[in-house]
Design an enzyme around this catalytic site. Sequence first.
Site, PDB file in Angstrom:
ATOM      1  CB  THR A   1       1.649  36.717  74.486  1.00 10.25           C
ATOM      2  OG1 THR A   1      -0.857  37.695  74.135  1.00 10.25           O
ATOM      3  CG2 THR A   1       1.214  35.338  74.053  1.00 10.25           C
TER       4      THR A   1
ATOM      5  NE  ARG B   1      -9.186  40.354  74.251  1.00 13.78           N
ATOM      6  CZ  ARG B   1      -7.847  40.449  73.534  1.00 13.78           C
ATOM      7  NH1 ARG B   1      -7.161  40.064  74.408  1.00 13.78           N
ATOM      8  NH2 ARG B   1      -7.064  40.295  72.099  1.00 13.78           N
ATOM      9  CB  VAL B   2     -10.718  34.993  75.665  1.00  9.75           C
ATOM     10  CG1 VAL B   2      -9.725  33.850  74.314  1.00  9.75           C
ATOM     11  CG2 VAL B   2     -11.431  34.391  76.592  1.00  9.75           C
ATOM     12  N   GLY B   3      -8.390  36.806  73.894  1.00 10.81           N
ATOM     13  CA  GLY B   3      -7.913  37.271  73.122  1.00 10.81           C
ATOM     14  C   GLY B   3      -7.319  35.357  71.752  1.00 10.81           C
ATOM     15  CG  ASP B   4      -3.956  36.162  69.602  1.00 13.12           C
ATOM     16  OD1 ASP B   4      -3.376  36.441  70.362  1.00 13.12           O
ATOM     17  OD2 ASP B   4      -2.591  35.748  69.125  1.00 13.12           O
TER      18      ASP B   4
ATOM     19  CB  THR C   1       2.909  38.342  70.251  1.00 15.64           C
ATOM     20  OG1 THR C   1       2.600  39.270  71.473  1.00 15.64           O
ATOM     21  CG2 THR C   1       4.643  39.154  69.667  1.00 15.64           C
ATOM     22  N   GLY C   2       0.595  40.527  69.824  1.00 12.35           N
ATOM     23  CA  GLY C   2       0.161  41.510  69.095  1.00 12.35           C
ATOM     24  C   GLY C   2      -1.793  41.430  69.214  1.00 12.35           C
TER      25      GLY C   2
ATOM     26  N   GLY D   1      -5.171  39.936  69.714  1.00 12.72           N
ATOM     27  CA  GLY D   1      -5.250  39.686  69.319  1.00 12.72           C
ATOM     28  C   GLY D   1      -6.697  38.747  68.899  1.00 12.72           C
TER      29      GLY D   1
HETATM   30  N1  ASP Z   1      -2.496  38.067  70.893  1.00 13.25           N
HETATM   31  C1  ASP Z   1      -2.654  38.942  72.773  1.00 13.25           C
HETATM   32  C2  ASP Z   1      -3.918  38.768  73.248  1.00 13.25           C
HETATM   33  O1  ASP Z   1      -4.677  39.044  71.913  1.00 13.25           O
HETATM   34  C3  ASP Z   1      -1.939  40.132  73.148  1.00 13.25           C
HETATM   35  C4  ASP Z   1      -0.304  39.899  72.685  1.00 13.25           C
HETATM   36  O2  ASP Z   1       0.791  39.221  72.797  1.00 13.25           O
HETATM   37  O3  ASP Z   1      -0.093  41.872  72.538  1.00 13.25           O
HETATM   38  O4  ASP Z   1      -4.861  38.563  74.098  1.00 13.25           O
END
Ligand code: ASP
Length: 319
Positions: A178, A206-209, A229-230, A232
């Site tokens: 992200t 699908r929705v992340g953080d 980031t990472g 989610g």
């Molecule tokens: N956090 C983001 C998500 O899970 C992906 C990322 O930042 O690596 O959609």
Amino acid sequence: MLRGAAAGVGFLASAGVRGQDGSGRAAVEFPVIISTWPFGKAANLEALKIFDSGGTALDAVERGVMTAEANPAISTVGYGGFPNKAGIVELDAAVFDGSTLDGGAVCALTGFRHPVQIARKVMENSPHLILVGEGANLFAREQGFSGEETLSDGARAAYQKWIKKHPDGQGEPEGHDTLGQVALGSDGSIAAACTTSGMAWKFPGRVGDSPIVGHGLYADNSVGGCVATGIGEEISKVCGSFLVVERMRQGATPDEAIEETLDRIRNRPGQNPAVQAAFVALSSNGSWGAGAIGSNFHYALTRGNQTEVIEVTPQQRKG
Ligand code: ASP
């Protein structure tokens, strides 16, 4: 276990600094802008331009992250982002204004290259905080945005390769980063923005953080701001960005607050040891922090007119 952390305050005094208050606190050159990943550098430079032309912190982060949304070479954000397992690019973005504690977000938006602009419109032109899927698309059209192709040539080619290998559409989601950005202006205003295509080949919907307030981003002028980031799902389980800001409110430095939040993620019962998560944060006094589980996390930092990309080096955990 590994950890990565980097933090600081102390940049040199110069004209227009704040923080020379006799408390021993270092003088800070403004604006201060921090972004995730090396592509955050272009975002910081754009945000700096917006500040220079009189824009607010919110304007700066919105325009800043649009640089990656427009870049087809970035496979995890905007145009260029890899699609879901059905071959559709679904984009998530959010803005949050630390001056008003107000925000806006869109999730699983399709057919628009700049979800962050639509997220800001949700904040400003609707009574809502988050719009998803078809509703987000409808809102974008009502706000005058024209539909655009969001599947870049590179993303289409990558998808074709993937679906050939996984003709039943069953395969692990992969590839995700992200662009999150926090900016602190000389007037003390803090704003944050996030934008992402989520995970490549994700399940539709699908929705992340990243577009969730308190998870992917948070800001409060009286304390500071944070973006994530990472993975989610894991960041959301600890309300990551809110937790970082709240720990800062309780007196932790950005670096300490991030490290404690990463510990919450690491130590969740049954956690996958290969989990990836990273945060960058600014405090209202201009100090910053960054930390990651795992290696290869870089962030972009701008102080005044100086911008650099910094690697968060994994180190042995203390204690
Ligand atoms: N956090 C983001 C998500 O899970 C992906 C990322 O930042 O690596 O959609």
